[in-house]
Design a protein around this motif. Structure first.
Motif, mmCIF file in Angstrom:
data_model
loop_
_atom_site.group_PDB
_atom_site.id
_atom_site.type_symbol
_atom_site.label_atom_id
_atom_site.label_comp_id
_atom_site.label_asym_id
_atom_site.label_seq_id
_atom_site.Cartn_x
_atom_site.Cartn_y
_atom_site.Cartn_z
ATOM 1 N N UNK A 157 0.814 -1.225 0.000
ATOM 2 C CA UNK A 157 0.000 0.000 0.000
ATOM 3 C C UNK A 157 0.848 1.275 0.000
ATOM 4 N N UNK A 158 1.954 1.357 0.777
ATOM 5 C CA UNK A 158 2.778 2.576 0.697
ATOM 6 C C UNK A 158 3.291 2.888 -0.711
ATOM 7 N N UNK A 159 3.516 1.862 -1.541
ATOM 8 C CA UNK A 159 3.943 2.120 -2.922
ATOM 9 C C UNK A 159 2.889 2.917 -3.680
ATOM 10 N N UNK A 160 1.623 2.612 -3.428
ATOM 11 C CA UNK A 160 0.534 3.335 -4.100
ATOM 12 C C UNK A 160 0.532 4.791 -3.656
ATOM 13 N N UNK A 161 0.665 5.033 -2.353
ATOM 14 C CA UNK A 161 0.668 6.410 -1.851
ATOM 15 C C UNK A 161 1.907 7.169 -2.318
ATOM 16 N N UNK A 162 3.047 6.487 -2.385
ATOM 17 C CA UNK A 162 4.265 7.142 -2.864
ATOM 18 C C UNK A 162 4.143 7.537 -4.330
ATOM 19 N N UNK A 163 3.506 6.691 -5.133
ATOM 20 C CA UNK A 163 3.292 7.032 -6.545
ATOM 21 C C UNK A 163 2.233 8.118 -6.696
ATOM 22 N N UNK A 164 1.219 8.081 -5.850
ATOM 23 C CA UNK A 164 0.120 9.037 -5.946
ATOM 24 C C UNK A 164 0.557 10.460 -5.617
ATOM 25 N N UNK A 165 1.597 10.614 -4.782
ATOM 26 C CA UNK A 165 2.026 11.952 -4.365
ATOM 27 C C UNK A 165 2.883 12.653 -5.421
ATOM 28 N N UNK A 166 3.317 11.929 -6.446
ATOM 29 C CA UNK A 166 4.258 12.488 -7.415
ATOM 30 C C UNK A 166 3.552 13.379 -8.441
ATOM 31 N N UNK A 167 4.188 14.489 -8.831
ATOM 32 C CA UNK A 167 3.660 15.296 -9.937
ATOM 33 C C UNK A 167 4.213 14.802 -11.274
ATOM 34 N N UNK A 168 3.349 14.769 -12.290
ATOM 35 C CA UNK A 168 3.762 14.319 -13.622
ATOM 36 C C UNK A 168 3.559 15.481 -14.587
ATOM 37 N N UNK A 169 4.621 16.227 -14.811
ATOM 38 C CA UNK A 169 4.518 17.403 -15.673
ATOM 39 C C UNK A 169 5.285 17.229 -16.978
ATOM 40 N N UNK A 177 4.190 -2.664 -20.983
ATOM 41 C CA UNK A 177 2.846 -3.164 -21.263
ATOM 42 C C UNK A 177 1.920 -3.034 -20.061
ATOM 43 N N UNK A 178 2.463 -2.693 -18.898
ATOM 44 C CA UNK A 178 1.639 -2.479 -17.715
ATOM 45 C C UNK A 178 2.345 -1.508 -16.776
ATOM 46 N N UNK A 179 1.601 -1.022 -15.772
ATOM 47 C CA UNK A 179 2.139 -0.063 -14.808
ATOM 48 C C UNK A 179 2.817 -0.809 -13.658
ATOM 49 N N UNK A 180 4.047 -0.447 -13.374
ATOM 50 C CA UNK A 180 4.717 -0.935 -12.174
ATOM 51 C C UNK A 180 5.364 0.259 -11.476
ATOM 52 N N UNK A 181 5.581 0.125 -10.177
ATOM 53 C CA UNK A 181 5.869 1.272 -9.323
ATOM 54 C C UNK A 181 7.037 2.123 -9.803
ATOM 55 N N UNK A 182 8.207 1.527 -9.977
ATOM 56 C CA UNK A 182 9.389 2.305 -10.323
ATOM 57 C C UNK A 182 9.256 2.879 -11.731
ATOM 58 N N UNK A 183 8.656 2.129 -12.653
ATOM 59 C CA UNK A 183 8.470 2.624 -14.008
ATOM 60 C C UNK A 183 7.595 3.866 -14.043
ATOM 61 N N UNK A 184 6.539 3.899 -13.233
ATOM 62 C CA UNK A 184 5.674 5.083 -13.154
ATOM 63 C C UNK A 184 6.403 6.224 -12.458
ATOM 64 N N UNK A 185 7.118 5.924 -11.370
ATOM 65 C CA UNK A 185 7.809 6.960 -10.606
ATOM 66 C C UNK A 185 8.853 7.678 -11.451
ATOM 67 N N UNK A 186 9.490 6.968 -12.372
ATOM 68 C CA UNK A 186 10.543 7.586 -13.186
ATOM 69 C C UNK A 186 10.013 8.613 -14.184
ATOM 70 N N UNK A 187 8.699 8.659 -14.365
ATOM 71 C CA UNK A 187 8.105 9.677 -15.236
ATOM 72 C C UNK A 187 7.867 10.989 -14.502
ATOM 73 N N UNK A 188 8.031 11.000 -13.194
ATOM 74 C CA UNK A 188 7.699 12.179 -12.391
ATOM 75 C C UNK A 188 8.772 13.250 -12.517
#
Length: 313
Positions: A157-169, A177-188
């Motif tokens: 669950x903390x991974x979800x909150x950590x990803x949710x707090x990031x701004x994507x500008x 082919x799918x969303x995974x935590x570090x892959x999404x975080x690297x777009x922030x």
């Protein structure tokens, strides 16, 4: 500095496998058949365990939980992956991406915990066979299932909150082919050091602790087996662990290879990472019911009876 009011309103785009876009349709064929095998195999396993009273034992309750978790793991990723392979890059909403991210990582950590519970079951069955039914009572099994499910939930669950707090500008294109935590975080467009340390550290340490405890269980099992008086008794005791050991190897070896290659394999291409990651979410769920069906006589007999009732008579 960032447009905080709209940072989570846009959709992400899943590209698929970079560099292999022209082969997506061909790649989808084995993926589709393996996914169908995973669905059918695990569904048959769940059905047999549910309807056959002879399979209402602790080992098979844990096995049914493993089958359900494998279905979650593959179904979380594969349908979207096949859509990308057949129709091209697909959009996914930010909440949808977080949902996929959660169930992907949750099912992985839960799989590891179930394998630990199954190792404990084999330890009790071989090292304390006379106390097996008094130790692994239905109440104890329920506590174990609730405990490992809650632990996995708290880890992910903390991974979800950590990803949710990031701004994507910047870009919202995910070369996967799918969303995974570090892959999404690297777009922030913000510091993601907490995401990296938690995303790699805590789940991996949780899985490593499971591996250590499983290893200790099997060391104790081997010590107990080699103290048995006859060779036949030793073979029978080890035979009950064969399918579990195969599933453990199929789960942990590719997982640690993928994690280490992703973290330290600078010379490993992104295409290889993504192909391997896609195989990991579909191949073990397809093979697990086959391994247990072939190497566990109780299940094999029930499968033959289900598919060929005349032959089993």
């Amino acid at each position: 500095m960032y447009n905080l009011s709209s940072e989570h309103t846009g959709d992400f785009t899943l590209l698929g496998i970079p560099g292999l876009g022209q082969y997506h349709v061909w790649i989808s064929i084995p993926f589709c058949f393996i996914y169908l095998a995973a669905i059918v195999g695990n569904s048959i396993l769940l059905y047999l365990i549910a309807v056959e009273h002879s399979l209402h034992a602790p080992m098979f309750f844990f096995l049914s939980m493993l089958a359900m978790t494998d279905l979650i793991l593959s179904t979380t990723c594969v349908p979207k992956t096949l859509t990308i392979f057949w129709l091209g890059p697909q959009k996914i909403s930010f909440p949808g991406c977080l949902t996929q991210l959660f169930f992907l990582h949750y099912s992985f950590v839960l799989d590891s915990a179930i394998l630990l519970a199954m190792a404990f079951d084999r330890y009790v069955a071989i090292c304390s066979p006379l106390r097996y039914t008094t130790i692994l009572t239905p109440r104890t099994i329920a506590k174990i299932i609730v405990g490992i499910s809650f632990r996995s939930f708290c880890v992910i669950v903390p991974c979800v909150f950590l990803a949710n707090r990031l701004p994507f500008c910047r870009t919202r294109i995910i070369p996967h082919t799918y969303c995974e935590h570090i892959g999404v975080a690297r777009l922030a467009c913000a510091d993601i050091s907490v995401n990296i340390w938690y995303g790699f550290g805590v789940p991996i340490m949780t899985v490593i602790s499971d591996v250590i405890l499983i290893s200790v269980s099997y060391i104790l099992i081997l010590c107990a087996v080699f103290r048995l008086p006859s060779q036949g008794a030793r073979h029978k005791a080890l035979g009950t662990c064969g399918s579990h050991v195969c599933v453990i190897l199929m789960f942990y070896i590719p997982a640690f290879f993928s994690i280490l290659a992703h973290r330290f394999g600078c010379n490993v291409s992104r295409t290889f990472h993504i192909i391997f990651a896609n195989l990991y979410v579909v191949v073990p769920p397809a093979l697990n019911p086959i391994v247990y069906g072939v190497k566990t006589k109780q299940i094999w007999d029930k499968v033959i009876h289900l598919l060929c009732p005349q032959r089993s008579q």
